[in-house]
Design a protein around this motif. Structure first.
Motif, short mmCIF file in Angstrom:
data_model
loop_
_atom_site.label_atom_id
_atom_site.label_comp_id
_atom_site.label_asym_id
_atom_site.label_seq_id
_atom_site.Cartn_x
_atom_site.Cartn_y
_atom_site.Cartn_z
N VAL A 193 -1.85 -81.03 -90.23
CA VAL A 193 -1.62 -82.42 -90.65
C VAL A 193 -1.41 -83.27 -89.40
CG1 VAL A 193 -0.08 -83.95 -91.89
CG2 VAL A 193 -0.59 -81.71 -92.81
N ILE A 194 -2.16 -84.37 -89.30
CA ILE A 194 -1.93 -85.33 -88.23
C ILE A 194 -0.78 -86.21 -88.70
CG2 ILE A 194 -2.89 -87.23 -86.89
CD1 ILE A 194 -5.66 -85.96 -87.34
N GLN A 195 0.33 -86.15 -87.99
CA GLN A 195 1.52 -86.85 -88.44
C GLN A 195 1.68 -88.23 -87.82
OE1 GLN A 195 4.44 -83.80 -87.53
NE2 GLN A 195 4.45 -83.17 -89.66
N ASP A 196 0.97 -88.51 -86.75
CA ASP A 196 1.04 -89.83 -86.12
C ASP A 196 -0.13 -89.94 -85.15
OD1 ASP A 196 1.95 -92.35 -85.59
OD2 ASP A 196 3.92 -91.73 -84.91
N ALA B 124 0.80 -84.61 -100.08
CA ALA B 124 -0.02 -85.71 -100.61
C ALA B 124 -1.13 -86.06 -99.62
CB ALA B 124 0.86 -86.92 -100.89
N VAL B 125 -0.81 -86.07 -98.34
CA VAL B 125 -1.83 -86.37 -97.32
C VAL B 125 -2.91 -85.29 -97.33
CG1 VAL B 125 -2.22 -86.49 -94.83
CG2 VAL B 125 -0.34 -87.74 -95.84
N LEU B 126 -2.50 -84.03 -97.41
CA LEU B 126 -3.48 -82.95 -97.45
C LEU B 126 -4.40 -83.07 -98.65
CD1 LEU B 126 -1.43 -79.81 -96.37
CD2 LEU B 126 -3.32 -80.87 -95.16
N GLU B 127 -3.83 -83.39 -99.80
CA GLU B 127 -4.64 -83.54 -101.00
C GLU B 127 -5.61 -84.72 -100.87
OE1 GLU B 127 -1.80 -83.88 -104.15
OE2 GLU B 127 -1.17 -81.78 -103.96
N PRO C 211 13.71 -81.09 -95.52
CA PRO C 211 13.11 -82.42 -95.63
C PRO C 211 12.10 -82.48 -96.77
CG PRO C 211 12.13 -81.24 -93.81
CD PRO C 211 13.20 -80.36 -94.37
N ARG C 212 12.59 -82.51 -97.99
CA ARG C 212 11.72 -82.45 -99.16
C ARG C 212 10.72 -83.62 -99.21
NH1 ARG C 212 12.87 -77.71 -101.17
NH2 ARG C 212 15.00 -77.25 -101.77
N LYS C 213 11.17 -84.81 -98.85
CA LYS C 213 10.28 -85.98 -98.92
C LYS C 213 9.15 -85.84 -97.92
CE LYS C 213 8.94 -89.97 -100.30
NZ LYS C 213 8.14 -90.03 -101.49
N ARG C 214 9.45 -85.35 -96.70
CA ARG C 214 8.40 -85.16 -95.71
C ARG C 214 7.40 -84.11 -96.19
NH1 ARG C 214 9.41 -82.93 -89.79
NH2 ARG C 214 11.43 -83.77 -90.28
N GLU C 215 7.90 -83.01 -96.76
CA GLU C 215 7.00 -81.98 -97.28
C GLU C 215 6.13 -82.55 -98.39
OE1 GLU C 215 9.59 -78.83 -98.45
OE2 GLU C 215 9.87 -78.11 -96.39
#
Length: 123
Positions: free
Chosen positions: A91-94, A50-53, A41-45
């Motif tokens: 990462v908080i995903q939801d 991006a969220v982490l940054e 899942p490249r887009k999710r990674e």
């Protein structure tokens, strides 16, 4: 010197060399089928990176505590978990907002939320 195909040619030489050769008996071994690797899942990674940054720009110091940060930690769990969440260790995903719901409504919404998160592969 190149030999011509046909009588006396390469085919005939090969047949003569293979005369008396028998095929090997079957080993009875079955080659395992290899299923293809699951897609990455490249887009999710990419989104998680991006969220982490983005969140790394807003990290909090150890001494900084938010009074009303909307966090809840079950009794008995170490407060280190909240610090790791704030520092983007995970990462908080939801998320799920239960404000304004009764206990029964909140329990039902939580069950639906967890089932949907599992279906979507979220941690």
């Amino acid at each position: 010197m190149r030999r011509e195909k046909g009588k006396g040619g390469e085919d005939e030489v090969f047949r003569e060399a293979m005369r008396g050769v028998a095929p090997m008996p079957p080993s009875g071994r079955i080659e395992p089928r290899h299923s293809p690797a699951p897609p990455i899942p490249r887009k999710r990674e990419e989104d998680e990176r991006a969220v982490l940054e983005e969140l790394a720009r807003f990290t909090l110091d150890d001494e900084c505590e938010l009074e009303d940060d909307g966090s809840f930690l079950r009794p008995g769990l170490p407060r280190d978990i909240l610090r790791k969440l704030r520092r983007t260790h995970w990462v908080i995903q939801d998320h799920l907002d239960l404000h304004g719901l009764t206990g029964a409504e909140a329990a039902a919404e939580t069950g639906l939320f967890l089932a949907e998160a599992r279906r979507r592969g979220l941690r």
